[in-house]
Motif scaffolding. Structure first.
Motif, mmCIF file in Angstrom:
data_model
loop_
_atom_site.group_PDB
_atom_site.id
_atom_site.type_symbol
_atom_site.label_atom_id
_atom_site.label_comp_id
_atom_site.label_asym_id
_atom_site.label_seq_id
_atom_site.Cartn_x
_atom_site.Cartn_y
_atom_site.Cartn_z
ATOM 1 N N PRO A 120 -45.761 15.734 -25.239
ATOM 2 C CA PRO A 120 -44.691 15.357 -26.187
ATOM 3 C C PRO A 120 -43.517 14.632 -25.523
ATOM 4 O O PRO A 120 -43.352 14.685 -24.308
ATOM 5 C CB PRO A 120 -44.221 16.723 -26.716
ATOM 6 C CG PRO A 120 -44.462 17.670 -25.572
ATOM 7 C CD PRO A 120 -45.580 17.104 -24.726
ATOM 8 N N PRO A 121 -42.667 14.006 -26.328
ATOM 9 C CA PRO A 121 -41.442 13.376 -25.817
ATOM 10 C C PRO A 121 -40.298 14.382 -25.814
ATOM 11 O O PRO A 121 -40.440 15.498 -26.330
ATOM 12 C CB PRO A 121 -41.182 12.297 -26.858
ATOM 13 C CG PRO A 121 -41.621 12.931 -28.146
ATOM 14 C CD PRO A 121 -42.779 13.848 -27.802
ATOM 15 N N ILE A 124 -41.814 17.758 -32.636
ATOM 16 C CA ILE A 124 -43.030 16.998 -32.300
ATOM 17 C C ILE A 124 -43.925 17.830 -31.385
ATOM 18 O O ILE A 124 -45.147 17.890 -31.573
ATOM 19 C CB ILE A 124 -42.673 15.633 -31.671
ATOM 20 C CG1 ILE A 124 -42.002 14.751 -32.739
ATOM 21 C CG2 ILE A 124 -43.916 14.954 -31.115
ATOM 22 C CD1 ILE A 124 -41.612 13.360 -32.272
ATOM 23 N N LYS A 155 -48.099 19.913 -21.684
ATOM 24 C CA LYS A 155 -47.184 19.504 -20.629
ATOM 25 C C LYS A 155 -45.891 19.031 -21.283
ATOM 26 O O LYS A 155 -45.826 17.935 -21.834
ATOM 27 C CB LYS A 155 -47.789 18.354 -19.814
ATOM 28 C CG LYS A 155 -46.984 18.046 -18.582
ATOM 29 C CD LYS A 155 -46.984 16.595 -18.186
ATOM 30 C CE LYS A 155 -45.919 15.784 -18.853
ATOM 31 N NZ LYS A 155 -44.534 16.174 -18.594
ATOM 32 N N PRO A 156 -44.851 19.868 -21.262
ATOM 33 C CA PRO A 156 -43.619 19.450 -21.932
ATOM 34 C C PRO A 156 -42.946 18.304 -21.189
ATOM 35 O O PRO A 156 -43.226 18.074 -20.008
ATOM 36 C CB PRO A 156 -42.745 20.705 -21.864
ATOM 37 C CG PRO A 156 -43.233 21.452 -20.673
ATOM 38 C CD PRO A 156 -44.709 21.149 -20.553
ATOM 39 N N SER A 157 -42.063 17.600 -21.872
ATOM 40 C CA SER A 157 -41.281 16.549 -21.225
ATOM 41 C C SER A 157 -40.379 17.172 -20.160
ATOM 42 O O SER A 157 -39.817 18.254 -20.373
ATOM 43 C CB SER A 157 -40.426 15.837 -22.273
ATOM 44 O OG SER A 157 -39.388 15.139 -21.629
ATOM 45 N N GLY A 202 -49.482 15.154 -15.851
ATOM 46 C CA GLY A 202 -49.983 14.318 -16.951
ATOM 47 C C GLY A 202 -51.211 13.518 -16.540
ATOM 48 O O GLY A 202 -52.237 13.541 -17.235
ATOM 49 N N ASP A 203 -51.126 12.810 -15.432
ATOM 50 C CA ASP A 203 -52.238 11.946 -15.027
ATOM 51 C C ASP A 203 -53.525 12.726 -14.761
ATOM 52 O O ASP A 203 -54.569 12.385 -15.328
ATOM 53 C CB ASP A 203 -51.844 11.092 -13.806
ATOM 54 C CG ASP A 203 -51.148 9.796 -14.232
ATOM 55 O OD1 ASP A 203 -51.397 9.349 -15.372
ATOM 56 O OD2 ASP A 203 -50.366 9.258 -13.442
ATOM 57 N N PHE A 263 -50.560 12.522 -27.803
ATOM 58 C CA PHE A 263 -49.388 12.024 -27.071
ATOM 59 C C PHE A 263 -48.371 11.450 -28.046
ATOM 60 O O PHE A 263 -48.727 10.763 -28.998
ATOM 61 C CB PHE A 263 -49.839 10.924 -26.095
ATOM 62 C CG PHE A 263 -48.694 10.128 -25.517
ATOM 63 C CD1 PHE A 263 -47.988 10.607 -24.408
ATOM 64 C CD2 PHE A 263 -48.308 8.910 -26.077
ATOM 65 C CE1 PHE A 263 -46.916 9.877 -23.885
ATOM 66 C CE2 PHE A 263 -47.245 8.183 -25.559
ATOM 67 C CZ PHE A 263 -46.546 8.670 -24.453
ATOM 68 N N SER A 310 -43.320 6.818 -25.131
ATOM 69 C CA SER A 310 -43.072 5.377 -25.060
ATOM 70 C C SER A 310 -44.369 4.579 -25.107
ATOM 71 O O SER A 310 -45.445 5.083 -24.790
ATOM 72 C CB SER A 310 -42.330 5.066 -23.756
ATOM 73 O OG SER A 310 -43.158 5.417 -22.665
ATOM 74 N N ILE A 358 -51.917 5.986 -20.800
ATOM 75 C CA ILE A 358 -52.789 7.128 -21.114
ATOM 76 C C ILE A 358 -54.058 6.647 -21.816
ATOM 77 O O ILE A 358 -55.176 7.063 -21.484
ATOM 78 C CB ILE A 358 -52.017 8.160 -21.983
ATOM 79 C CG1 ILE A 358 -51.006 8.902 -21.112
ATOM 80 C CG2 ILE A 358 -52.961 9.131 -22.687
ATOM 81 C CD1 ILE A 358 -50.115 9.884 -21.843
ATOM 82 N N GLU A 364 -48.691 8.178 -30.429
ATOM 83 C CA GLU A 364 -47.595 7.696 -31.280
ATOM 84 C C GLU A 364 -46.497 7.191 -30.359
ATOM 85 O O GLU A 364 -46.008 7.939 -29.510
ATOM 86 C CB GLU A 364 -47.101 8.821 -32.184
ATOM 87 C CG GLU A 364 -48.153 9.251 -33.197
ATOM 88 C CD GLU A 364 -48.748 8.075 -33.950
ATOM 89 O OE1 GLU A 364 -47.987 7.243 -34.463
ATOM 90 O OE2 GLU A 364 -49.988 7.976 -34.014
ATOM 91 N N CYS A 366 -37.419 7.353 -32.558
ATOM 92 C CA CYS A 366 -38.377 6.239 -32.656
ATOM 93 C C CYS A 366 -38.143 5.472 -33.941
ATOM 94 O O CYS A 366 -38.425 4.293 -34.039
ATOM 95 C CB CYS A 366 -39.800 6.766 -32.593
ATOM 96 S SG CYS A 366 -40.113 8.002 -33.842
ATOM 97 N N PHE A 423 -45.984 10.518 -41.169
ATOM 98 C CA PHE A 423 -45.272 9.626 -40.241
ATOM 99 C C PHE A 423 -46.167 9.043 -39.153
ATOM 100 O O PHE A 423 -46.911 9.760 -38.485
ATOM 101 C CB PHE A 423 -44.132 10.411 -39.589
ATOM 102 C CG PHE A 423 -43.170 9.534 -38.848
ATOM 103 C CD1 PHE A 423 -42.197 8.832 -39.536
ATOM 104 C CD2 PHE A 423 -43.254 9.390 -37.477
ATOM 105 C CE1 PHE A 423 -41.310 8.001 -38.866
ATOM 106 C CE2 PHE A 423 -42.384 8.568 -36.795
ATOM 107 C CZ PHE A 423 -41.406 7.871 -37.495
ATOM 108 N N SER A 443 -46.658 0.480 -32.156
ATOM 109 C CA SER A 443 -46.009 1.769 -32.419
ATOM 110 C C SER A 443 -47.024 2.905 -32.411
ATOM 111 O O SER A 443 -46.630 4.065 -32.542
ATOM 112 C CB SER A 443 -45.256 1.732 -33.753
ATOM 113 O OG SER A 443 -44.128 0.897 -33.638
#
Ligand code: NAD
Length: 527
Positions: free
Chosen positions: A179-180, A187, A205-207, A242-243, A256, A259, A266, A286, A321, A485, A491
């Motif tokens: 997530p962002p 989200i 995996k949180p931001s 993340g990777d 995901f 950005s 990803i 997204e 966003c 949404f 986007s």
């Protein structure tokens, strides 16, 4: 049976009892500053790793919490734990899985202001913005719980005489949720709960800018009865956690939000088949926006339109966003309307968001501040600065709400996502020109049109190419269930979070066909 879904009401902080409750929650959460939080895999709490800090962007020397940093090895362990948990979680009836979400929503409702207060401190949301984020998280939990029954029920299928046929939806397996930080509760909770309620298990995996609120949600899931391993909490960096997660052959899907750059990375990495991989990974991504509001000469209530533009552009410091970052104004009203927007922008009260009177807090971190300032400096050469333009970074990461007018449609600040409080204003010759300008970026997330001319509204319905189009209202504030949404073009994958299509992204359909036994023929017939 669950009642029909309805949105969680927002809190009216002008009522003294609500104001007092929020102040109490801020004090409760403040008393927790500085603690250390573990990585959690299969219910086991892991500490003693290298740590990173979550800090308050309005008071940058204020430490909120220390987070253990997971590594590639923890990704492997989390995948083991998640696949193990999947064996039993996928067999749980919908009642159990949906029940977990409803119970979590119940608990969150009881401690609503503590969740909001955490976001006030961790990402600089004002009270109403934080409250809306918490309400949206509750909505996702309640909405997806109900949706799980629909996806888990009998599916319509054409009947034939010789077979019994059915279509059932089964979970995908183990997925990664990335997530962002900007809707760090809603989200994150939405993607996680959609995965879980459909019978999948998750590595989350949180931001790095918002691990605290994610941990609070994770702990709430546990409190609500989530079995170990169904969600695993892996705080850490995009590169180190993340990777490897995205690239693992054992990951079945990725959910995901973030950005365009990271989403495309990803998508690309997930598309590479790794040795031993049994499936094509499903990626739901997204991504960013460059959202426009068109104000047409035929709209009478310009004051209302100006208020909507300012709310869309500067709510949560423009870090949505869906934020309006391009204002496209018809030449016939440009010189009258733009000063109205500027006046309202200058009236915004900037201040630390823990103070309930603040309407506008900091941006999320030092690198966001630097990047936004670079865009402002560039924008000063691309147009005329009418409001804001300065940063105030002695105490926190503040960037003034900024309006730059007379900007060309192809200017950098008209094309690139800035993700901060910067509004580029462009003059359009007429409505055709306005629509053309609105559609001329690589994004397509939200957009709004203000006009009283029905035929122009019809043209916008037809031609304004965005996933979420708003007519005569602001372009932010999508409600779960009401405004599913997701955006077009760069986007993202248009997943329509909070809509009836969403859970299907976490499921695969299995058609099951059984031949009917043929009735034995009575003896002597046909002789
Ligand atoms: P980001 O892309 O920087 O980060 C998003 C997440 O990806 C974070 O958890 C981050 O740690 C992780 N990440 C970073 N590098 C990674 C890698 N190499 N591998 C795997 N994961 C990695 O985005 P952000 O700054 O957190 O959020 C802001 C962006 O999100 C904006 O572009 C905004 O428009 C977008 N956004 C989109 C929507 C939507 O619904 N379309 C909603 C909210 C935010």
């Amino acid at each position: 049976m669950l009642s029909e879904f309805s949105n969680e009401p927002l809190t009216d902080f002008t009522k003294p009892e609500n104001k007092a409750a929020m102040e109490a929650a801020l004090a409760t959460v403040r008393a927790e500053f500085g603690r250390e939080y573990p990585v959690v895999i299969g219910g086991e709490r892991i500490t003693g790793l290298a740590t990173y800090e979550s800090i308050n962007p309005s008071h940058k020397s204020q430490l909120l919490g220390r987070f253990n940093k997971a590594t590639k090895q923890h990704v492997e362990h989390a995948l083991d734990a998640a696949w193990k948990a999947f064996e039993s979680w996928k067999r749980q009836p919908v009642d159990v899985r949906a029940g977990l979400l409803v119970k979590t929503a119940d608990l969150m409702r009881q401690r609503k202001h503590e969740f909001s207060a955490t976001m006030v401190y961790e990402v600089g949301k004002t009270w109403p913005e934080a409250d809306a984020d918490t309400a949206e998280a509750i909505d996702f939990l309640e909405f997806y719980a109900r949706e799980a029954y629909r996806w888990g029920g009998e599916q319509p299928i054409t009947k034939i005489a010789t077979e019994d046929n059915a279509l059932v939806y089964v979970p995908l397996g183990v997925g990664g949720v990335i997530p962002p930080w900007n809707f760090p509760l809603a989200i994150m909770a939405g993607m996680t709960s959609a995965g879980v309620v459909t019978g999948n298990c998750i590595v989350m995996k949180p931001s790095s800018d918002a691990p605290w609120i994610a941990y609070r949600f994770f702990a709430l899931l546990e409190e609500a009865g989530m079995p170990p391993g169904v969600v695993n909490f892996l705080s850490g960096s995009g590169a180190e956690v993340g990777d490897p997660l995205v690239m693992s052959p054992r990951l079945r899907f990725i959910s995901f939000t973030g950005s365009k750059e990271v989403g495309l990375h990803i998508n690309e990495e997930a598309a590479k088949t790794q040795p031993g991989q049994l499936w094509i990974k499903r990626v739901v991504a997204e991504m960013g926006g460059k959202d426009a509001i068109i104000v047409d000469r035929d709209y009478k209530n310009l004051d209302e339109a100006a208020a909507a533009v300012v709310a869309s552009a500067f709510g949560f410091q423009g870090q949505k966003c869906s934020a309006c970052s391009r204002l496209i104004v018809d030449d016939a009203i440009y010189d009258k309307f733009v000063p109205m927007v500027v006046e309202k922008t200058k009236a915004i009260r900037i201040g630390p968001p823990e103070e309930g009177s603040s309407q506008f807090g900091p941006v999320v971190n030092a690198s966001a501040l630097k990047k936004i300032k670079e865009y402002i400096d560039k924008g000063k050469g691309e147009g005329k600065l009418l409001a804001g333009g300065e940063v105030r970074d002695a105490e926190g990461f503040y960037v003034e709400p900024t309006v730059i007018a007379d900007v060309a449609p192809d200017a950098t600040i008209s094309q690139e996502e800035i993700f901060g409080p910067v509004l580029a204003v462009t003059r359009a010759k007429d409505f055709d020109d306005a629509l053309r300008i609105a559609n001329n970026t690589q994004f397509g997330l939200t957009g709004a049109v203000f006009t009283d001319d029905e035929s122009k509204l019809d043209r916008a319905r037809e031609e304004f190419f965005v996933g979420n189009l708003y007519l005569n209202r602001k372009c932010t504030g999508a409600l779960v269930g009401v405004h599913p949404f997701g955006g077009f073009n760069m986007s993202g994958t248009d997943s329509k979070a909070g809509g009836r299509d969403y859970l299907g992204l976490f499921l695969q359909a299995k058609a099951i066909s059984r031949k009917k036994a043929v009735a034995p023929q009575p003896a002597g017939v046909g002789e």
